[in-house]
Design a protein around this motif. Structure first.
Motif, short mmCIF file in Angstrom:
data_model
loop_
_atom_site.label_atom_id
_atom_site.label_comp_id
_atom_site.label_asym_id
_atom_site.label_seq_id
_atom_site.Cartn_x
_atom_site.Cartn_y
_atom_site.Cartn_z
N THR A 131 31.05 -30.70 73.22
CA THR A 131 31.35 -29.28 72.50
C THR A 131 32.41 -28.54 72.88
O THR A 131 33.23 -27.98 72.60
N ASN A 139 38.58 -23.42 66.10
CA ASN A 139 36.82 -23.45 65.96
C ASN A 139 36.08 -23.03 67.07
O ASN A 139 35.07 -23.74 67.29
N HIS A 141 34.10 -20.92 66.27
CA HIS A 141 32.62 -20.32 65.56
C HIS A 141 31.62 -21.48 65.86
O HIS A 141 30.50 -21.33 65.56
N GLU A 142 32.19 -22.67 66.28
CA GLU A 142 30.94 -23.87 66.60
C GLU A 142 30.24 -23.64 67.82
O GLU A 142 30.73 -22.97 68.69
N ARG A 143 28.92 -23.85 67.51
CA ARG A 143 27.86 -23.47 68.74
C ARG A 143 27.23 -24.93 69.11
O ARG A 143 27.09 -25.88 68.36
N ASP A 161 26.38 -21.02 74.49
CA ASP A 161 26.67 -20.20 73.10
C ASP A 161 26.83 -18.57 73.04
O ASP A 161 27.70 -18.14 72.52
#
Length: 402
Positions: A131, A139, A141-143, A161
């Motif tokens: 990740t 991006n 917003h990705e977790r 996160d």
């Protein structure tokens, strides 16, 4: 093979698991073999004693045998001795051979099991790494959103996160700030360009003086805007070398520097010393006073109090909707024009206050006053060396009045 060559965490964990398992198993097998050897020795001795020859009578020739006869050493039959020795050696040799084979098999099993177990334990870390490598400004917003037991790895993923949440908010705020700053800077630049292209196109002498005044006014506004942006950036960066600062002395200095413009200012302070940057703190107090005076009614009142490491500034300005109070701390936000109708303000006053307060680990709150106006409170943290504060405050106050 590349992972093994790099001596990754998985390789080290596998080696550790295998070494511990192999050492424990080998020790257990060796102890069992040694105990078996001792038991065989005792059993062989017992078998030999149960099959011994009868004792001989040792008497001189021509004499009567003694009663009881003279004891002689125990004698064993040669067959019994040979059989027991061979049996003991065969059993021990077989046992040690089996032990060596078992140790080799356990080594292979422990390496395979350790490699599998280490990979299973490190699987969340690989997910975190994947990740992190995939993230970019497009991006954020990705977790990771790691599921499973509440252990150290899940805590690490949740911390990552949370860091992404803060980073996304920071990037969003930075983009909004850049867009607003670009918009605010475009206006004075457009005015300057129009004044130069139109006002200086073969103007009469009286027009030159008017254009000059317009350009100076726009230039001063642009200079204040840039100065505010630099102060805001400095506050967001934090403190480089904090030092003891007497808040009551700085507030008095800011009161003397900011013109009242027909507004009555009531000042109530007590000696208070905090750790911080005196230049930034002076800007914080000046901005609060300037806003309280500027956004006030004619003949209004500004009350400033400093008590218990809390600075409170209250004015009698226009009414502020409670649901829009938080907007005042955002850059380039203005709910009202000032009482003179000027639009020279850039809307950075309270956002600079909030930024400087965060740099000093202080909290800023605001609430509307009944009947109009705003009350802004800045609560500073208490220093660790509370016993030294009175002496520091007295020394700073004496130096400022001397």
């Amino acid at each position: 093979m590349p992972a093994i060559a790099r001596r990754t965490v998985r390789v080290r964990l596998t080696a550790l698991y295998s070494a511990l398992f192999l050492a424990t198993s080998t020790t257990l097998l060796v102890v069992v073999n040694l105990l078996l050897r001792d038991m065989l020795e005792r059993r062989v001795t017992l078998i030999r004693n149960s099959n011994q020859l009868p004792p001989e009578v040792l008497s001189p020739p021509g004499t009567v045998p003694q009663n009881p006869p003279t004891p002689v050493p125990i004698r064993h039959t040669p067959e019994i001795i040979e059989v027991t020795d061979n049996l003991r050696d065969d059993i021990l040799q077989f046992q040690w051979t089996v032990t060596a084979i078992v140790v080799v098999v356990l080594t292979a099993v422990s390496v395979a099991a350790g490699w599998w177990l280490a990979g299973r334990l490190l699987r969340p870390l690989h997910r975190i790494t994947t990740t992190a490598r995939r993230l970019s400004l497009s991006n954020l917003h990705e977790r990771i959103a790691l599921a499973g037991p509440d252990d150290e790895l899940k805590e690490l993923a949740d911390t990552f996160d949370a860091m992404l949440d803060r980073l996304e908010r920071s990037v969003r705020s930075q983009r909004q700030f850049i867009a607003n700053a670009s918009h605010e800077l475009r206006t004075p630049l457009a005015i300057q360009r129009a004044a130069i292209e139109i006002g200086l196109d073969d103007p009469p002498p009286e027009r030159l003086a008017e254009v000059r005044r317009e350009l100076l006014t726009v230039n001063r506004r642009t200079e204040r805007l840039i100065d505010g942006l630099l102060t805001l950036a400095q506050g967001d960066r934090g403190l480089d070398a904090p030092e003891p600062v007497a808040l009551d002395v700085l507030i008095q200095q800011a009161r003397n520097d900011v013109p009242a413009d027909g507004v009555t200012v009531h000042l109530t302070t007590e000696p208070t010393v905090v750790s911080g940057d005196p230049v930034l703190l002076n800007r914080l107090f000046a901005n609060l006073l300037h806003n309280a005076i500027r956004y006030n009614r004619p003949g209004g009142v500004v009350e400033v109090s400093l008590a218990g490491y809390t600075l409170t500034v209250r004015n009698t300005g226009p009414e502020v909707p409670e649901e829009r109070v938080n907007e005042l701390f955002e850059p380039f936000r203005r709910l009202h024009t000032d009482r003179t109708g000027s639009v020279d303000g850039a809307g950075l006053g309270l956002s600079i206050v909030a930024s400087i307060a965060r740099a000093h680990s202080a909290t800023v709150t605001a609430r509307p006053n009944p009947g109009g106006g705003l009350e802004v409170s800045v609560r500073f943290p208490r220093p660790d060396t509370a016993a030294a504060l009175p002496r520091q405050a007295d020394a700073v106050a004496a130096g400022s009045t001397g």
